[in-house]
Structures are given as C-alpha cells and as structure tokens.
Design an enzyme around this catalytic site. Structure first.
Site, PDB file in Angstrom:
ATOM      1  N   ASN A   1     -24.040  32.922 -32.886  1.00 43.49           N
ATOM      2  CA  ASN A   1     -24.526  34.220 -33.939  1.00 43.49           C
ATOM      3  C   ASN A   1     -23.552  34.277 -34.866  1.00 43.49           C
ATOM      4  O   ASN A   1     -22.526  35.122 -34.380  1.00 43.49           O
ATOM      5  CB  ASN A   1     -24.919  35.360 -33.144  1.00 43.49           C
ATOM      6  CG  ASN A   1     -25.417  36.507 -33.899  1.00 43.49           C
ATOM      7  OD1 ASN A   1     -25.665  36.479 -35.085  1.00 43.49           O
ATOM      8  ND2 ASN A   1     -25.344  37.858 -33.449  1.00 43.49           N
TER       9      ASN A   1
ATOM     10  N   TYR B   1     -32.131  35.494 -21.010  1.00 35.64           N
ATOM     11  CA  TYR B   1     -32.055  34.313 -21.875  1.00 35.64           C
ATOM     12  C   TYR B   1     -33.610  33.629 -21.877  1.00 35.64           C
ATOM     13  O   TYR B   1     -34.234  33.127 -23.072  1.00 35.64           O
ATOM     14  CB  TYR B   1     -31.239  33.343 -21.568  1.00 35.64           C
ATOM     15  CG  TYR B   1     -29.475  33.575 -21.831  1.00 35.64           C
ATOM     16  CD1 TYR B   1     -29.074  33.773 -22.982  1.00 35.64           C
ATOM     17  CD2 TYR B   1     -28.811  33.734 -20.927  1.00 35.64           C
ATOM     18  CE1 TYR B   1     -27.826  34.352 -23.350  1.00 35.64           C
ATOM     19  CE2 TYR B   1     -27.662  34.038 -21.137  1.00 35.64           C
ATOM     20  CZ  TYR B   1     -26.888  34.307 -22.042  1.00 35.64           C
ATOM     21  OH  TYR B   1     -25.859  34.707 -22.443  1.00 35.64           O
TER      22      TYR B   1
ATOM     23  N   GLU C   1     -24.145  51.748 -25.549  1.00 34.45           N
ATOM     24  CA  GLU C   1     -25.714  51.728 -26.178  1.00 34.45           C
ATOM     25  C   GLU C   1     -26.329  52.580 -24.900  1.00 34.45           C
ATOM     26  O   GLU C   1     -27.536  52.532 -25.160  1.00 34.45           O
ATOM     27  CB  GLU C   1     -26.186  50.586 -26.413  1.00 34.45           C
ATOM     28  CG  GLU C   1     -25.596  49.920 -27.715  1.00 34.45           C
ATOM     29  CD  GLU C   1     -26.320  48.624 -28.263  1.00 34.45           C
ATOM     30  OE1 GLU C   1     -27.126  48.088 -27.587  1.00 34.45           O
ATOM     31  OE2 GLU C   1     -25.836  48.021 -29.461  1.00 34.45           O
TER      32      GLU C   1
ATOM     33  N   CYS D   1     -26.797  39.910 -30.028  1.00 36.68           N
ATOM     34  CA  CYS D   1     -27.044  39.218 -28.999  1.00 36.68           C
ATOM     35  C   CYS D   1     -26.525  39.521 -27.905  1.00 36.68           C
ATOM     36  O   CYS D   1     -26.799  39.071 -26.735  1.00 36.68           O
ATOM     37  CB  CYS D   1     -26.383  37.850 -29.679  1.00 36.68           C
ATOM     38  SG  CYS D   1     -24.733  38.106 -30.141  1.00 36.68           S
ATOM     39  N   HIS D   2     -25.599  40.770 -27.904  1.00 40.77           N
ATOM     40  CA  HIS D   2     -25.059  41.333 -26.717  1.00 40.77           C
ATOM     41  C   HIS D   2     -26.333  41.866 -25.666  1.00 40.77           C
ATOM     42  O   HIS D   2     -25.784  42.116 -24.610  1.00 40.77           O
ATOM     43  CB  HIS D   2     -24.227  42.439 -26.926  1.00 40.77           C
ATOM     44  CG  HIS D   2     -24.638  43.352 -27.732  1.00 40.77           C
ATOM     45  ND1 HIS D   2     -24.657  43.398 -29.252  1.00 40.77           N
ATOM     46  CD2 HIS D   2     -25.093  44.614 -27.603  1.00 40.77           C
ATOM     47  CE1 HIS D   2     -25.205  44.520 -29.764  1.00 40.77           C
ATOM     48  NE2 HIS D   2     -25.399  45.325 -28.655  1.00 40.77           N
TER      49      HIS D   2
END
Ligand SMILES: [Zn+2]
Length: 258
Positions: free
Chosen positions: A152, A129, A187, A160-161
């Site tokens: 979001n 962050y 991912e 945002c993950h």
C-alpha cells in the site's frame, strides 16, 4: 553577441522544471503532517494522494530520494499546500472517512480492488485478509491480499492496518507489527483483546437475542451485552447453531450466483 541557444542550454531553475512536470502529472509535492505514529510525509499530484510514509530521522531529503526511487518522479516540498487538502489529510490520518482521491497508478488492478475494500473498514474495526479476498470475489487469494496490503503506497490514509490475519491475530504491517498495534489502539481497537480471542479460536461473536453473528469488532457486536454474547469459531458453526450473518460486517461470503 549572445548566442541565442544559451536560453535553451542553460539549466532551468529546479522550481520551474518541477512546476512544468507537476502540470503534466510527472512530479509530486509533499507536506509533513502529524499522525498517530508520529510525523509523516504525504505526497500528492494532480491525480490524487500518491504516498505516505513515516518521517524518518533523515527527514525530507530521505523521503524525496525514496519517493523518486519507488515512483520514478521527483517530489518537492509544497510551499503553499491547499488548506482543504490539509484538512482532509488530517482527518484521514486521524482515522476518519475522507473524500481524498488517490493516485494508485503503480498498483495492479487486483491491488486497487484490495485497497478500495480496505478503505471501507470503519475506524475502530478490523477484518481478516480472507474477508477482503471473499468480498472482492477472490476467495482463495487471502495471501495475495496480504501482499497487496503490504505494498500500500498510502498506509494510514488507506487503512491497511485494519486488516488482520485470518486466524484473528494482528499480523504483519508494512510499517511493522508494533506500529500496527499502536495505530489500532489509537482508533479504539484493543489489540490484546483480539489476540486473546484468537488464542481461544473465537472468530465471531453472536447475540443470543437477535440471533445475528458478527466479526468481533463490528459496531453491532460491541453492543451485545455480556449475558447475551455467544463466541463462535466459524461461520459454519454459527449457521448450524441458528445464527444468521450481520448485514453490516458480512462475516460470511454471500452465496455464489448459480
Ligand atoms: Zn456485524
């Protein structure tokens, strides 16, 4: 004799009204697509993609109701979604970069800056962050960054993950922490490994040969071989030990202009 006002007072077909509202940007359409977290509904209008949410057990009706409550606009299933849009959506939902445009009219200017920065984080990488806060010139606003990411409207599409706690732990997510871990794993990020590094207070890794330090998931950091990898707790520690920040992942804020 037919009253001429009948044509004005009788209700128009819902589809026609929706088409008119769509044309002026006051209504959206939606499709259902696969994602790493299961099926999602994605809404869009002529300005861009406006919402993405998991397809719950009550399905499309629930989604349309929640959408109308949140955005104040009706949304209808798109009978003929544009093929190019579907291709871009599927790419983005699989974590790839895409040229999609977003309708973020309900998001504050700060929130839009946060989301734009989050969208720059490549698939398979994460940033804290505090990194987003520093990159958008609001170094003290890490907490507000977390709040903005939590709101979001297009999770998964704007990733945002890929933003984690400033201590390196995975942290919260609008769709729940287990979902965040699952999509990161899909991912190619290893959430358990990130938690292990965080527990050891490792925030950065450096190469003893190039003398460059990185966020642990930076593509450059992943190329450092075991023998040359140096674990670091802070940018200050890295600089004191003679390392300089990676230009790709920018692990420390650029010096402020005088
Ligand atoms: Zn790097």
């Amino acid at each position: 004799m037919t009253d001429v006002t009948d044509s004005f007072t009788s209700p128009a077909p819902a589809g026609l009204l929706h088409s008119v509202l769509w044309t002026v940007g006051l209504a959206d359409r939606f499709v259902r697509r696969p994602s790493p977290l299961g099926p999602v509904f994605v809404a869009y209008n002529r300005s861009g993609v406006s919402a993405c949410s998991l397809a719950g057990p009550d399905g499309a009706e629930d989604f349309a109701h929640d959408f109308a409550t949140r955005f104040g606009r009706p949304v209808l299933a798109d009978p003929e979604p544009p093929r190019l849009l579907l291709r871009h959506l599927d790419a983005a939902l699989a974590g790839a970069a895409s040229p999609l445009r977003y309708d973020l009219r309900t998001v504050s200017e700060f929130g839009r800056a946060v989301l734009a920065k989050a969208a720059e984080i490549p698939r398979g990488q994460v940033r804290p962050y505090g990194w987003i806060a520093a990159e958008i010139g609001r170094a003290r606003a890490a907490r507000a960054v977390g709040t903005a990411l939590g709101h979001n409207p297009v999770p998964l599409l704007i990733p945002c993950h890929r933003v984690v706690r400033s201590d390196g732990r995975i942290g919260d997510y609008g769709l729940g922490s287990p979902a965040k871990r699952a999509v990161l794993a899909a991912e190619g990020v290893e959430p358990d490994e990130l938690e292990r590094l965080a527990a050891r207070r490792v925030r950065f890794v450096a190469s003893a040969t190039t003398k460059i330090f990185c966020h642990p998931t930076c593509a450059a950091a992943r190329r450092i071989t075991e023998d040359h990898r140096v674990m670091l707790g802070s940018p200050a520690e890295a600089v004191a030990a003679g390392y300089r920040p990676c230009r790709q992942c920018r692990p420390m804020p650029a010096p402020a202009c005088p």
